[in-house]
Design a protein around this motif. Structure first.
Motif, PDB file in Angstrom:
ATOM      1  N   ARG A  77       0.830  -1.209   0.000  1.00 14.63           N
ATOM      2  CA  ARG A  77       0.000   0.000   0.000  1.00 14.63           C
ATOM      3  C   ARG A  77       0.866   1.261   0.000  1.00 14.63           C
ATOM      4  N   LEU A  78       2.026   1.223   0.680  1.00 16.25           N
ATOM      5  CA  LEU A  78       2.930   2.375   0.654  1.00 16.25           C
ATOM      6  C   LEU A  78       3.474   2.602  -0.757  1.00 16.25           C
ATOM      7  N   VAL A  79       3.866   1.516  -1.407  1.00 15.45           N
ATOM      8  CA  VAL A  79       4.353   1.619  -2.779  1.00 15.45           C
ATOM      9  C   VAL A  79       3.272   2.195  -3.686  1.00 15.45           C
ATOM     10  N   LEU A  80       2.022   1.786  -3.476  1.00 17.58           N
ATOM     11  CA  LEU A  80       0.946   2.261  -4.328  1.00 17.58           C
ATOM     12  C   LEU A  80       0.559   3.712  -4.028  1.00 17.58           C
ATOM     13  N   VAL A  81       0.755   4.160  -2.800  1.00 17.09           N
ATOM     14  CA  VAL A  81       0.570   5.586  -2.504  1.00 17.09           C
ATOM     15  C   VAL A  81       1.576   6.406  -3.316  1.00 17.09           C
ATOM     16  N   VAL A  82       2.831   5.949  -3.336  1.00 19.08           N
ATOM     17  CA  VAL A  82       3.856   6.632  -4.130  1.00 19.08           C
ATOM     18  C   VAL A  82       3.511   6.555  -5.612  1.00 19.08           C
ATOM     19  N   GLU A  83       3.056   5.392  -6.060  1.00 19.82           N
ATOM     20  CA  GLU A  83       2.661   5.214  -7.465  1.00 19.82           C
ATOM     21  C   GLU A  83       1.569   6.210  -7.861  1.00 19.82           C
ATOM     22  N   GLY A 138      -6.610  13.312 -20.251  1.00 20.34           N
ATOM     23  CA  GLY A 138      -7.694  12.380 -19.979  1.00 20.34           C
ATOM     24  C   GLY A 138      -7.188  10.974 -19.695  1.00 20.34           C
ATOM     25  N   ALA A 139      -6.179  10.519 -20.467  1.00 20.24           N
ATOM     26  CA  ALA A 139      -5.620   9.182 -20.266  1.00 20.24           C
ATOM     27  C   ALA A 139      -4.952   9.067 -18.904  1.00 20.24           C
ATOM     28  N   LEU A 140      -4.257  10.119 -18.491  1.00 17.97           N
ATOM     29  CA  LEU A 140      -3.600  10.094 -17.185  1.00 17.97           C
ATOM     30  C   LEU A 140      -4.609  10.195 -16.045  1.00 17.97           C
ATOM     31  N   CYS A 141      -5.710  10.889 -16.279  1.00 19.31           N
ATOM     32  CA  CYS A 141      -6.791  10.894 -15.288  1.00 19.31           C
ATOM     33  C   CYS A 141      -7.326   9.479 -15.093  1.00 19.31           C
ATOM     34  N   ALA A 142      -7.542   8.750 -16.202  1.00 21.40           N
ATOM     35  CA  ALA A 142      -8.030   7.377 -16.119  1.00 21.40           C
ATOM     36  C   ALA A 142      -7.018   6.488 -15.399  1.00 21.40           C
ATOM     37  N   ALA A 143      -5.733   6.675 -15.695  1.00 25.12           N
ATOM     38  CA  ALA A 143      -4.706   5.885 -15.023  1.00 25.12           C
ATOM     39  C   ALA A 143      -4.690   6.174 -13.526  1.00 25.12           C
ATOM     40  N   SER A 144      -4.894   7.427 -13.155  1.00 30.06           N
ATOM     41  CA  SER A 144      -4.928   7.792 -11.736  1.00 30.06           C
ATOM     42  C   SER A 144      -6.057   7.069 -11.018  1.00 30.06           C
ATOM     43  N   VAL A 145      -7.222   6.989 -11.670  1.00 29.59           N
ATOM     44  CA  VAL A 145      -8.362   6.292 -11.072  1.00 29.59           C
ATOM     45  C   VAL A 145      -8.041   4.806 -10.883  1.00 29.59           C
ATOM     46  N   LEU A 146      -7.406   4.201 -11.871  1.00 30.89           N
ATOM     47  CA  LEU A 146      -7.069   2.781 -11.773  1.00 30.89           C
ATOM     48  C   LEU A 146      -6.029   2.515 -10.681  1.00 30.89           C
ATOM     49  N   VAL A 147      -5.035   3.387 -10.566  1.00 28.69           N
ATOM     50  CA  VAL A 147      -4.032   3.207  -9.511  1.00 28.69           C
ATOM     51  C   VAL A 147      -4.667   3.409  -8.139  1.00 28.69           C
ATOM     52  N   ALA A 148      -5.589   4.366  -8.030  1.00 31.03           N
ATOM     53  CA  ALA A 148      -6.323   4.548  -6.771  1.00 31.03           C
ATOM     54  C   ALA A 148      -7.109   3.287  -6.426  1.00 31.03           C
ATOM     55  N   ALA A 149      -7.709   2.651  -7.455  1.00 40.56           N
ATOM     56  CA  ALA A 149      -8.421   1.398  -7.228  1.00 40.56           C
ATOM     57  C   ALA A 149      -7.465   0.294  -6.773  1.00 40.56           C
ATOM     58  N   LEU A 150      -6.269   0.262  -7.353  1.00 41.70           N
ATOM     59  CA  LEU A 150      -5.245  -0.693  -6.907  1.00 41.70           C
ATOM     60  C   LEU A 150      -4.910  -0.489  -5.439  1.00 41.70           C
ATOM     61  N   LEU A 151      -4.741   0.769  -5.045  1.00 44.15           N
ATOM     62  CA  LEU A 151      -4.419   1.086  -3.659  1.00 44.15           C
ATOM     63  C   LEU A 151      -5.531   0.636  -2.723  1.00 44.15           C
TER      64      LEU A 151
END
Length: 224
Positions: free
Chosen positions: A98-104, A203-216
């Protein structure tokens, strides 16, 4: 493929959680690779085998600008893997992923800010660094050793697993895990391309941010 990082202080998460983390990370990698390929003129932000081939061809052609671009992306990815590993191994057991994913997530948001401010290439270099970090989300699932950016290895593993199933010496679940990782990566590439064409890099980076947040959130849910 990379060696799976162990976290002896954390209980093994449920299989569904492991599958979710693996497939979602593969989806993100595929999405960002499609975006990087279009934006960077044939360079990827996650698939370093392709970039290494591109580097060799650029050296042969004497294209100095292309050589420097490929080296910069590869260096960013390696730096991300290095920094992510140091962070992971310094963190408390049970909280490492989870720490790694916060940084991600912070890195992807930084790339989003750079793209929005008009520095898309620098933003994608940050994404390459983030993809190096993302490879720490690595699991062995049902005997399938799956890395986020190692799709060639996943396809080899799929063929090998199917052969073992046909011989009666392997499990179908292993083949499904490899096939699922490949399918998630391809699905991410499709999504990345469509989002980029319709909404642009921001827009693509916004979508990636949402997916990484879901990973976290998933990592927190499964106790990693």
């Amino acid at each position: 493929m990379p060696t799976s990082l162990s976290d002896p202080g954390a209980a093994e998460p449920p299989l569904a959680g492991q599958v979710g983390l693996t497939l979602l990370a593969s989806l993100v990698a595929g999405m960002m690779d499609a975006v990087g390929y279009i934006q960077l003129g044939g360079l990827f932000v996650s698939f370093m085998s392709g970039n290494s081939t591109h580097l060799g061809m650029s050296i042969a052609k004497g294209d100095g600008a292309a050589v420097l671009a490929a080296l910069a992306i590869v260096a960013a990815f390696v730096a991300g893997a290095l920094g992510g590993t140091l962070l992971y191994e310094a963190a408390l057991p049970g909280r490492r992923l989870r720490l790694v994913l916060v940084v991600e997530l912070g890195l992807v948001l930084a790339a989003l800010a750079l793209a929005w401010l008009g520095w898309p290439t620098l933003g994608l270099a940050v994404v390459a660094f983030a993809m190096g970090v993302l490879n720490l989300v690595h699991r062995t699932i049902a005997g399938a050793d799956i890395g986020r950016s190692f799709i060639t290895g996943a396809l080899f593993g799929l063929g090998q697993a199917v052969a073992h199933v046909l011989r009666g010496t392997g499990r179908a679940a292993t083949a499904l895990a490899y096939g699922g990782a490949w399918l998630a990566f391809v699905t991410g590439a499709v999504a990345g391309m469509l989002i980029l064409l319709r909404l642009g890099l921001v827009g693509a980076l916004c979508a990636a941010s949402v997916l990484v947040a879901a990973l976290l959130l998933l990592a927190i849910r499964v106790g990693r």
